[in-house]
Scaffold this motif. Structure first.
Motif, short mmCIF file in Angstrom:
data_model
loop_
_atom_site.label_atom_id
_atom_site.label_comp_id
_atom_site.label_asym_id
_atom_site.label_seq_id
_atom_site.Cartn_x
_atom_site.Cartn_y
_atom_site.Cartn_z
N LEU A 3 4.49 -2.04 6.15
CA LEU A 3 3.71 -2.57 5.03
C LEU A 3 2.75 -1.50 4.55
N THR A 4 2.69 -1.30 3.23
CA THR A 4 1.83 -0.26 2.68
C THR A 4 0.38 -0.72 2.69
N PRO A 5 -0.57 0.22 2.76
CA PRO A 5 -1.99 -0.14 2.66
C PRO A 5 -2.31 -0.88 1.36
N ALA A 6 -1.62 -0.51 0.28
CA ALA A 6 -1.87 -1.17 -1.01
C ALA A 6 -1.51 -2.65 -0.94
N PHE A 7 -0.38 -2.96 -0.28
CA PHE A 7 0.02 -4.36 -0.16
C PHE A 7 -1.01 -5.15 0.67
N LEU A 8 -1.46 -4.56 1.79
CA LEU A 8 -2.42 -5.26 2.65
C LEU A 8 -3.76 -5.44 1.95
N ASP A 9 -4.19 -4.44 1.19
CA ASP A 9 -5.44 -4.56 0.45
C ASP A 9 -5.35 -5.69 -0.59
N GLU A 53 -17.20 -11.34 -0.58
CA GLU A 53 -17.17 -10.15 -1.42
C GLU A 53 -16.62 -8.95 -0.65
N LYS A 54 -17.10 -8.78 0.55
CA LYS A 54 -16.65 -7.65 1.36
C LYS A 54 -15.39 -7.97 2.17
N GLY A 55 -15.08 -9.27 2.29
CA GLY A 55 -13.84 -9.67 2.95
C GLY A 55 -13.84 -9.56 4.45
N PHE A 56 -15.00 -9.77 5.07
CA PHE A 56 -15.01 -9.73 6.54
C PHE A 56 -15.95 -10.81 7.08
N TYR A 57 -15.74 -11.15 8.35
CA TYR A 57 -16.64 -12.04 9.10
C TYR A 57 -17.28 -11.22 10.22
N HIS A 58 -18.46 -11.68 10.68
CA HIS A 58 -19.13 -10.98 11.76
C HIS A 58 -20.02 -11.96 12.53
N CYS A 59 -19.97 -11.87 13.85
CA CYS A 59 -20.86 -12.67 14.70
C CYS A 59 -21.90 -11.76 15.32
N PHE A 60 -23.18 -12.08 15.09
CA PHE A 60 -24.26 -11.28 15.66
C PHE A 60 -24.53 -11.64 17.11
N GLY A 61 -23.84 -12.67 17.60
CA GLY A 61 -24.01 -13.07 19.00
C GLY A 61 -23.05 -12.37 19.94
N CYS A 62 -21.74 -12.45 19.62
CA CYS A 62 -20.74 -11.87 20.52
C CYS A 62 -20.07 -10.62 19.95
N GLY A 63 -20.34 -10.31 18.67
CA GLY A 63 -19.78 -9.10 18.09
C GLY A 63 -18.41 -9.27 17.47
N ALA A 64 -17.86 -10.50 17.44
CA ALA A 64 -16.56 -10.72 16.81
C ALA A 64 -16.61 -10.26 15.35
N HIS A 65 -15.60 -9.52 14.92
CA HIS A 65 -15.62 -8.94 13.58
C HIS A 65 -14.19 -8.77 13.10
N GLY A 66 -13.94 -9.04 11.80
CA GLY A 66 -12.61 -8.82 11.29
C GLY A 66 -12.42 -9.34 9.88
#
Length: 635
Positions: A3-9, A53-66
């Motif tokens: 899969l190309t980066p363009a498709f994933l973006d 807007e930035k397309g990510f989630y983040h937990c300040f407690g356990c560090g989960a990010h993606g």
């Protein structure tokens, strides 16, 4: 598939992360972001944020990010490509096919998925109709609630050869046959083209129907339980392009995300066990589909939890299934990855236990799950009587077959040690020396064990008062074997820690050999990995140092060939045998002396039998000692 980066973006840009996460997690607006209690760890105050807007989630407690794809793989448990396909389908995008054949297969699978979805709707409608009355009554008797019925998609297949075929006729017989919904009595075209071809007919008739879903929640097969009398009691779809029963686990689509919340995965015997557990609040349960647990299914389980819990019935059939699964897992074991076994009370399945004693009793059964090593030991110990030397030797042979099946060398070495400790504890009296069979000895603060002196160095324990066991190394064969063991440990210092408990309990007649062994054991306490040069440095100069250097010469003897090409697995096995035999000699002599005194003080049939038993064990030990000491592998 590449899969190309363009498709994933583009895929990420078309996916609303808050809407995706909001399907399963309660979120609330917080300015330009969203917040929620983190689904990856337990918390009461929200520290999990979602930024569309930035397309990510983040937990300040356990560090989960993606991002959206990471959410589907981590929280839903989907493989990467499955996550991409599901997101692309929602976003109205086509996932590029690598070649025309793959595109054709994808199109074919899409058609089969449509067939299975239509069949599921048909079965659900039939359950709610007149024909489904008996099936509904069965569910009521089993205590299946309406909510559970809807969640798991219960349906009913009428007791008819053609109702489903007529209802789905628009798909055509070939596709219905390929999906496993119809049976073609002729199979391929008959050789005689003039022969009359028999009509296909519904596979499932008069059965309570359960859809079997893949990790994405799509129906790929069905399981049907007979209503009333008939065989087989349970009938599954045959293998199809969508369904491979050896690679599928029932309820994996719900259990996978649930396992990330609970930190465990439970494996039970069948559909109804899974459903009973889910209704009681144990959402992380799966079941194989009418076969023994396969290697692929075990690997799939390890993606959800490091140590899945197998919870099978306590009857003979259930326990046989447990051992089959345990045996199949042996070649796959690796550090941290194993199985545990929870046994239900005899004659009860999860539903019986929960109905009789509630969810607390079920939780107690799961909490008391045994490790794989313990279950295997208990099974082999109970296979046959252990009254004669031959029967005990057979047990040892069965245990060796288990360890030989383990591919990972480190895991295998620890299993060898664990079985050896249990075997010795069962058949040989242990000296009260502060070291007992069981978990690795921790010297810190252990009564009678190794202690630090004022300089912080580890010192061996003093021998217990009144011990009868003589010192080792007084005879020629023992002296030869002991030197070979120490030479091998110098050449393979990683083995010292594995044999530390047994070696620490030895009394050695030769003071130089005793000092060398003490230095080895002390070094193994200081460092997790002992190096040969480090050992020599610790010894300094003098008699013991010169003896150790001599043992490392190319022409000296050692246990197993000392060449660089020597098999490390063979070194571990041979050392294990040699150390065990060496340690048993004085113990057997002491036990024989004690049995002889008992017989002399009280002449009885029981005391005589015990004395003869100890003599036989001692004779067997002496024979093995001679074999090892005179082996050509000691060079």
């Amino acid at each position: 598939m590449s899969l190309t980066p363009a498709f994933l973006d583009e895929l990420r840009a078309r996916t609303s992360l808050s809407a995706l996460i909001g399907r399963t997690v309660k979120i609330q607006k917080a300015g330009r972001e969203y917040k929620a209690c983190c689904p990856f760890h337990n918390e009461k105050t929200p520290s999990f944020t979602i930024n569309d807007e930035k397309g990510f989630y983040h937990c300040f407690g356990c560090g989960a990010h993606g991002d959206a794809i990471r959410w589907m793989t981590d929280q839903r448990g989907l493989p990467f490509m499955e996550a991409v396909k599901e997101l692309a389908q929602t976003a109205g995008m086509e996932v590029p096919a690598p070649d025309p054949r793959a595109a054709q297969r994808a199109e074919q699978a899409k058609g089969l998925h449509d067939v299975m979805a239509a069949a599921q709707s048909f079965f659900e409608d039939q359950l709610g109709g007149i024909d489904g009355a008996e099936a509904r009554a069965y569910l009521q008797r089993r205590g299946i609630s309406d909510a559970t019925r809807r969640t798991f998609g219960f349906g009913y297949s009428p007791d008819s050869r053609g109702k489903l075929k007529v209802a789905l006729r628009d798909f055509g017989d070939p596709m219905l046959i390929e999906a496993g919904l119809l049976i073609d009595p002729d199979g391929a075209e008959p050789e005689d083209s003039q022969a009359r071809k028999r009509d296909s007919y519904d596979r499932f008739r008069g059965r309570l129907m359960l859809p079997i879903r893949d990790i994405r929640g799509r129906v790929i097969a069905f399981g049907g339980r007979i209503i009333g009398q008939g065989e087989p009691k349970y009938l599954n779809s045959p293998d199809t392009p969508l369904f491979d029963k050896g690679r599928t686990l029932y309820n994996i689509d719900r259990a996978s995300p649930a396992s990330r919340q609970s930190g465990r995965i439970i494996v039970v015997e069948g559909y109804m066990d899974v459903i009973a557990l889910a209704q009681a609040g144990f959402a992380e349960a799966v079941a194989p589909l009418g076969t023994a647990l396969t290697e692929h299914q075990i690997e799939r389980l390890w993606k959800m939890a490091d140590v899945p819990i197998l919870c099978f019935d306590g009857d003979s059939a259930g326990q046989k299934a447990v051992i089959r699964a345990a045996t199949r897992a042996l070649p796959l074991l690796r550090p941290g990855m194993s199985l545990a076994f929870a046994t239900l009370p005899g004659g009860q399945d999860p539903d019986d236990l929960i109905r009789a004693q509630g969810t607390t009793a079920m939780e107690s059964v799961l909490a008391s799950a045994e490790p794989l090593v313990e279950r295997l030991w208990k099974h082999e110990q109970g296979v046959a009587p252990l009254d004669t030397p031959e029967q005990r030797a057979a047990l040892k042979q069965r245990l060796s077959a288990i360890t030989d099946a383990i591919a990972h060398s480190d895991v295998r070495a620890h299993y060898v040690q664990a079985f050896r400790e249990r075997y010795d504890a069962l058949f040989f009296a242990r000296r009260q020396s502060g070291f007992t069979p069981g978990p690795r000895h921790n010297p810190r603060g252990a009564s009678g064990g190794w202690q630090r002196d004022r300089r912080g160095n580890w010192k061996p324990p003093l021998p217990p008062a009144g011990t009868e066991a003589r010192a080792i190394g007084e005879s020629g064969m023992e002296q030869r074997l002991l030197r070979a063991i120490l030479a091998s440990l110098l050449r393979h210092p990683e083995q010292i820690a594995l044999h530390r408990e047994t070696l620490s309990g030895l009394q050695i007649a030769d003071s130089a050999l005793a000092q060398l062994l003490d230095a080895m054991i002390a070094a193994s306490f200081r460092k997790e990995t002992v190096e040969r040069q480090g050992l020599l440095t610790i010894l300094g100069q003098g008699e013991v140092y010169n003896m150790a250097k001599g043992m490392l010469r190319a022409d000296t003897f050692t246990f197993t060939p000392h060449r660089i090409t020597a098999d490390p697995d063979r070194v571990a096995r041979d050392l294990d045998e040699a150390v065990r035999v060496m340690a048993q000699g004085p113990e057997l002599e002491a036990a024989l002396a004690q049995a002889t005194r008992r017989f002399e003080s009280e002449v009885s049939e029981e005391n005589f039998a015990e004395q003869q038993r100890m003599r036989a064990l001692k004779a067997d030990h002496d024979r093995r000692l001679a074999e090892l000491a005179q082996s050509e592998d000691i060079i």
